[in-house]
Design a protein around this motif. Sequence first.
Motif, PDB file in Angstrom:
ATOM      1  N   UNK A   1       0.836  -1.199   0.000  1.00 28.76           N
ATOM      2  CA  UNK A   1       0.000   0.000   0.000  1.00 28.76           C
ATOM      3  C   UNK A   1       0.869   1.247   0.000  1.00 28.76           C
ATOM      4  N   UNK A   2       0.473   2.245  -0.752  1.00 31.69           N
ATOM      5  CA  UNK A   2       1.185   3.518  -0.798  1.00 31.69           C
ATOM      6  C   UNK A   2       0.567   4.499   0.198  1.00 31.69           C
ATOM      7  N   UNK A   3       1.429   5.246   0.888  1.00 29.78           N
ATOM      8  CA  UNK A   3       0.989   6.245   1.875  1.00 29.78           C
ATOM      9  C   UNK A   3       0.027   5.647   2.888  1.00 29.78           C
ATOM     10  N   UNK A   4       0.412   4.511   3.448  1.00 29.62           N
ATOM     11  CA  UNK A   4      -0.378   3.905   4.511  1.00 29.62           C
ATOM     12  C   UNK A   4      -0.043   4.526   5.857  1.00 29.62           C
ATOM     13  N   UNK A   5      -0.923   4.308   6.823  1.00 30.32           N
ATOM     14  CA  UNK A   5      -0.676   4.836   8.173  1.00 30.32           C
ATOM     15  C   UNK A   5       0.429   4.021   8.846  1.00 30.32           C
TER      16      UNK A   5
ATOM     17  N   UNK B   1       3.583  11.722  -3.847  1.00 29.97           N
ATOM     18  CA  UNK B   1       4.279  10.461  -3.662  1.00 29.97           C
ATOM     19  C   UNK B   1       5.786  10.684  -3.739  1.00 29.97           C
ATOM     20  N   UNK B   2       6.507   9.916  -2.959  1.00 30.77           N
ATOM     21  CA  UNK B   2       7.975   9.903  -3.057  1.00 30.77           C
ATOM     22  C   UNK B   2       8.338   8.834  -4.078  1.00 30.77           C
ATOM     23  N   UNK B   3       8.379   9.240  -5.354  1.00 34.80           N
ATOM     24  CA  UNK B   3       8.643   8.281  -6.419  1.00 34.80           C
ATOM     25  C   UNK B   3       9.968   7.571  -6.190  1.00 34.80           C
ATOM     26  N   UNK B   4       9.985   6.301  -6.515  1.00 36.98           N
ATOM     27  CA  UNK B   4      11.211   5.519  -6.381  1.00 36.98           C
ATOM     28  C   UNK B   4      11.448   4.944  -4.997  1.00 36.98           C
ATOM     29  N   UNK B   5      10.590   5.259  -4.031  1.00 35.78           N
ATOM     30  CA  UNK B   5      10.857   4.831  -2.655  1.00 35.78           C
ATOM     31  C   UNK B   5      10.394   3.408  -2.358  1.00 35.78           C
TER      32      UNK B   5
ATOM     33  N   UNK C   1       5.086  -0.329  -1.310  1.00 35.56           N
ATOM     34  CA  UNK C   1       4.363   0.906  -1.584  1.00 35.56           C
ATOM     35  C   UNK C   1       5.279   2.100  -1.401  1.00 35.56           C
ATOM     36  N   UNK C   2       4.790   3.266  -1.815  1.00 32.22           N
ATOM     37  CA  UNK C   2       5.620   4.465  -1.807  1.00 32.22           C
ATOM     38  C   UNK C   2       5.313   5.355  -0.612  1.00 32.22           C
TER      39      UNK C   2
ATOM     40  N   UNK D   1       7.891   1.056   1.445  1.00 29.58           N
ATOM     41  CA  UNK D   1       7.889  -0.299   1.989  1.00 29.58           C
ATOM     42  C   UNK D   1       8.905  -1.200   1.314  1.00 29.58           C
ATOM     43  N   UNK D   2       9.287  -2.266   2.007  1.00 31.16           N
ATOM     44  CA  UNK D   2      10.228  -3.220   1.450  1.00 31.16           C
ATOM     45  C   UNK D   2       9.592  -4.068   0.353  1.00 31.16           C
TER      46      UNK D   2
END
Length: 561
Positions: free
Chosen positions: A402-406, A433-437, A446-447, A523-524
């Motif tokens: 998930x991107x930008x999860x809590x 979004x922090x692209x590439x993260x 996720x980012x 996330x990993x």
Amino acid sequence: MTTEIDPITLGVIQNGLQQVCNEMDLAFCRAAFSPVIAEAMDRSDGIYAAEDGALIAQGDLGLPVFVGTMQYGTQAVIQRVSNPQPDDVIICNDPYLGGTHLMDVRFYRPFFYQGELFCWLANTGHWPDTGGMVPGGFSARATEVEQEGLRIPPVKLFKQGELDPEILAIIQSNIRIADQRIGDIQAQAAALKIGDKRLTALLDRYGRDTVAQAIAELRARAERLMRATIADVPDGVYTGEAFVDSDGVVDEPLKIAMQITVKGDEMTFDMTGSSPPCRGPMNSVIATTRSSVYLAIKHIFPDVPLNAGTYAPLKIIDPKGTFLYAEYPRPVSGCAAEVSQRIAEAVFAALTKAIPDRLFAAPAGSSGNFALGGYDPDKQRSYVMYVISGGGYGGHAGGDGLTNGCSTIGISKSQPIEVLEQYYPVLFERYALAEGSGGAGQHRGGFGINYRVRVRRGEARASMVMDHGRTGPQGALNGSEGGANTVRFDFKDGSTHTPLHLSKEQDITVRPGDVIDVCTPGGGGYGNPSNRDPQKVQDDIRKGYYSAEQSAARFPIKGSE
């Protein structure tokens, strides 16, 4: 002889107890003054047993990390407060008495039914400030708890419904923006009062004995279900580890060494091999350490109902002599929001080896605690702004993270930037979004997010206690780690500043035109990146998640390495 409660009545009472907690949650957040409570939902409400403080029910909208801490906090109140009366409300924020950090202020209300103590109602709310060295309480360089703020033992703030003006005066004389805290205090107390009313109605309908029987049965069933769930995990000893960037004072990582022994229907958690107590504020009190294990297991086994029975099969060896068993006067401001998530990460890493299909790569694991305190010359008043931010979740067997999860520890969300801009003299120039993260993997992470906040008016002081700045969240099953947390100050005069401790700093003076730039962790990754579906790789490039160069480096074509 006690008759067995019928399943329909049991289900109705179970949902009735849950609804009591949910109504307390909603009343608290709707009436609170502070955006961190009203918008970010950094709070929790629950019902706890009269005799031992054991968890009976907690609201769906409450932070999971408070599941364990409020239980232990209630136990401390039971031991220390004599002769509680109807309509009393006890306040406490002492971290060593079943707490977290000083900003998490806990209220406890004894619930009487027909003149007898039946249970306790309790809630926790994150106050924006409780005094201390820096606005917001997140002092990255504190070396004793007194530097972090006002520590309140269990005392009656409301005595039989009447607010004690003397205790209130002591509190208000030792915190910043004191005039605004009365709104949060009244909201917190009112939520418990609503819980009292709703729980009374439930007992009026079903009777004291039936409700008490239902509570006991629900606890027994939760324990049986958790034991059955653990029994499906292969017996063995599983190890994992996680690292805190630094303690904010000594620039060295702190190790969490997790050993989990699965035997039959029980799990034993041993963290005694972790780093010793640290000088800075990244020590964890034992209530938070235990609660971190509980919430990690609930992430893995979400279908088990939540009450004290859920955690009976989980045996935690007290990690005395480590930074995960903080004792007075060790500073602890980073324990709930940051160290707790590293503990959960270590649990995930260990159990990935036992049940990989049920686990996932590490999530961002940082609440991104950022506080800005100053004076707004236009509104002619002081302020303390506290910001939490999301990050990427880890990839898992079923797909991408998930991107930008809590944060791992709760359901807290970032406050709407429009609300923050209305309350405080700041402007968010970027929130994206922090692209590439996202970490590379068969299922990528996720980012995180990237935000830039500019100070518009007045001089202010910025402080932060974050984590995962040294290394990103770890991958699983040959997945890559996610992007690390970064913080940079861009000053109006053209100079820049990056914190020595990467994600921890305090008392940075900022003036109108200065900008704080933050990128939260991704996330990993889960699984070998070379096994990722090529179409998904192209889709990520098309959407701008990775550049073509990043993608080529992170997702090699299988067989071409």
